[in-house]
Design an enzyme around this catalytic site. Structure first.
Site, PDB file in Angstrom:
ATOM      1  N   GLU A   1     -40.498 -14.773 -10.303  1.00  0.00           N
ATOM      2  CA  GLU A   1     -40.269 -15.578  -9.103  1.00  0.00           C
ATOM      3  C   GLU A   1     -40.272 -17.070  -9.466  1.00  0.00           C
ATOM      4  O   GLU A   1     -41.100 -17.531 -10.241  1.00  0.00           O
ATOM      5  CB  GLU A   1     -41.361 -15.281  -8.082  1.00  0.00           C
TER       6      GLU A   1
ATOM      7  N   CYS B   1     -42.731 -10.659  -4.934  1.00  0.00           N
ATOM      8  CA  CYS B   1     -44.147 -11.019  -4.920  1.00  0.00           C
ATOM      9  C   CYS B   1     -44.899 -10.472  -3.702  1.00  0.00           C
ATOM     10  O   CYS B   1     -45.214  -9.294  -3.633  1.00  0.00           O
ATOM     11  CB  CYS B   1     -44.280 -12.543  -5.020  1.00  0.00           C
TER      12      CYS B   1
ATOM     13  N   LYS C   1     -36.729 -12.652   0.293  1.00  0.00           N
ATOM     14  CA  LYS C   1     -38.141 -12.354   0.479  1.00  0.00           C
ATOM     15  C   LYS C   1     -38.428 -12.231   1.977  1.00  0.00           C
ATOM     16  O   LYS C   1     -38.061 -13.111   2.758  1.00  0.00           O
ATOM     17  CB  LYS C   1     -38.996 -13.449  -0.147  1.00  0.00           C
TER      18      LYS C   1
END
Length: 411
Positions: free
Chosen positions: A133, A243, A209
């Site tokens: 990331e 993440c 995300k």
């Protein structure tokens, strides 16, 4: 013998004890485990499906009152005569880059570092290469402004260029590249955290995300995406969760229901406790969804960039936890806080086997009679533009696009 299924007639010997129920009501009650039938309960627990009710099957069978079930037991290895061979590889090599954040003088210098590692992945015949990331965060050090919101938008100015250049590398080096993640500024001036799948055939797809951390929201004003996808590749069906997203089990579950084989999780964490949240959740996703999961993070120090001055990572590849896999369900693991590459050969056919013949069947054994998972469709409105009342109303709802929409609506 390549039969599609076995068909059989099955007695329901406990039916005579439930005279108040029709045969259909009785079978429904057995399927929902409200009633135990010595024959049918055993058959259902072993994968048989009731296709219809047979009448006068054995007229002298007083226990079943003459009724029976027409059962089907599917052959998971069946191939139709008009079957077109699947060119998907069964043995897949996945590789990741535990990336060290270092000061750079230009985007070209950082891209040269990316190419160096993609070249290594090609040398080892890896089918996938995953970056962490915000791998290109060092470029924020070139921004003259110290305001974090301005710096992240400065970085977003390079995203389209990096996407195109990495796509060229994927084709040139014959590796499918997951680009970690980068900030993306869309036409509405809304900022997203996005990961790209750059296939080696030149096509590119994106996964934004979904869940934004408090830091991303407050310091960088990043909004969450509204779709989760499973991507077809020449080496299996893959998903990408950036993440924090892996800490929400619903996303990976919906991907698993859409036949995901490998889940890639590019991450960035500064402390060990933050890293362990990602690691433990990722390993849980591999076990509960019977798939492979790779987590790939960054290491090193970047003191010239606010909020990115330290990193902690120990990138890993996890498997389901069963006899066909390593005893600790870890396929590969890096040395903590050291720049390096890591690989593992994963067998996609083992996933098919463990989902049907493993010690446990986490997907098959879900109690759909007690709970279900579904998406709530909402209009695409950035959270920053909603009133407090609208934000509370939308809490917990997510958008999802095809191909998961129809599947997700099923129990």
């Amino acid at each position: 013998m390549n039969f599609r299924a076995i068909l059989a007639g099955g007695r329901i010997p406990n039916y005579h004890n439930h005279k108040d129920l029709t045969p259909g009501e009785y079978i429904d009650a057995v399927e929902s485990r409200e009633i135990h039938d010595s024959a049918l309960s055993f058959q259902l627990s072993n994968g048989f499906i009731v296709k219809r009710i047979l009448t006068a099957y054995l007229p002298d069978d007083k226990q079943s009152k003459g009724f029976a079930t027409l059962l089907e037991w599917a052959n998971i290895y069946y191939e139709p005569k008009d079957y077109k061979p699947n060119t998907r590889k069964s043995e897949v090599r996945i590789g990741g880059i535990q990336w060290q954040m270092r000061e750079v003088e230009s985007p070209e210098e950082l891209l040269q570092q990316v190419e160096f590692f993609v070249d290594i992945m090609a040398d080892y015949n890896s089918d996938f290469a995953c970056l962490p990331e915000f791998f290109n965060a060092p470029l924020m050090g070139l921004c003259e402004e110290t305001d974090q919101n301005i710096a992240i938008r400065f970085l977003a100015g390079y995203t389209e260029w990096f996407k195109n250049e990495i796509s060229h590398l994927a084709v040139s080096y014959n590796v499918n590249v997951i680009t970690g993640s980068m900030p993306l500024l869309d036409e509405d001036d809304t900022l997203y955290n996005v990961s790209y799948l750059c296939r080696r055939d030149g096509t590119v797809e994106e996964q934004r995300k979904i869940h934004i951390t408090p830091h991303e929201r407050s310091a960088w004003v990043i909004e969450g995406g509204d779709e989760v996808k499973v991507f077809d590749t020449d080496a299996g069906r893959i998903g990408i969760l950036v993440c924090y997203d892996v800490e929400f089990p619903e996303l990976a579950r919906l991907m698993a229901l859409d036949d995901m084989d490998i889940l890639f999780v590019p991450f960035w964490t500064d402390t060990k406790n933050g890293y362990l949240r990602v690691r433990h959740c990722a390993q849980a996703r591999a076990i509960e969804n019977e798939c492979y999961v790779m987590i790939c993070g960054s290491v090193g120090n970047l003191p010239q960039v606010e909020s990115l001055d330290i990193q902690y990572a120990q990138s890993s590849i996890f498997s389901p936890s069963d006899f066909a896999f390593p005893h600790d369900a870890i396929m590969a693991e890096t040395t903590a806080n050291t720049e390096m590459v890591f690989f593992s050969d994963v067998n996609l056919d083992k996933l098919t086997h463990v989902r049907h013949e493993g010690s446990v069947h986490n997907l098959i054994d879900r109690r759909d009679d007690l709970f279900s998972l579904k998406w709530k469709r909402k209009a695409k409105v950035p959270a920053s533009k909603l009133s407090d009342a609208e934000r509370r109303e939308n809490s917990g709802s997510v958008l999802i696009g095809d191909p998961l929409q129809n599947r997700a609506q099923k129990p």
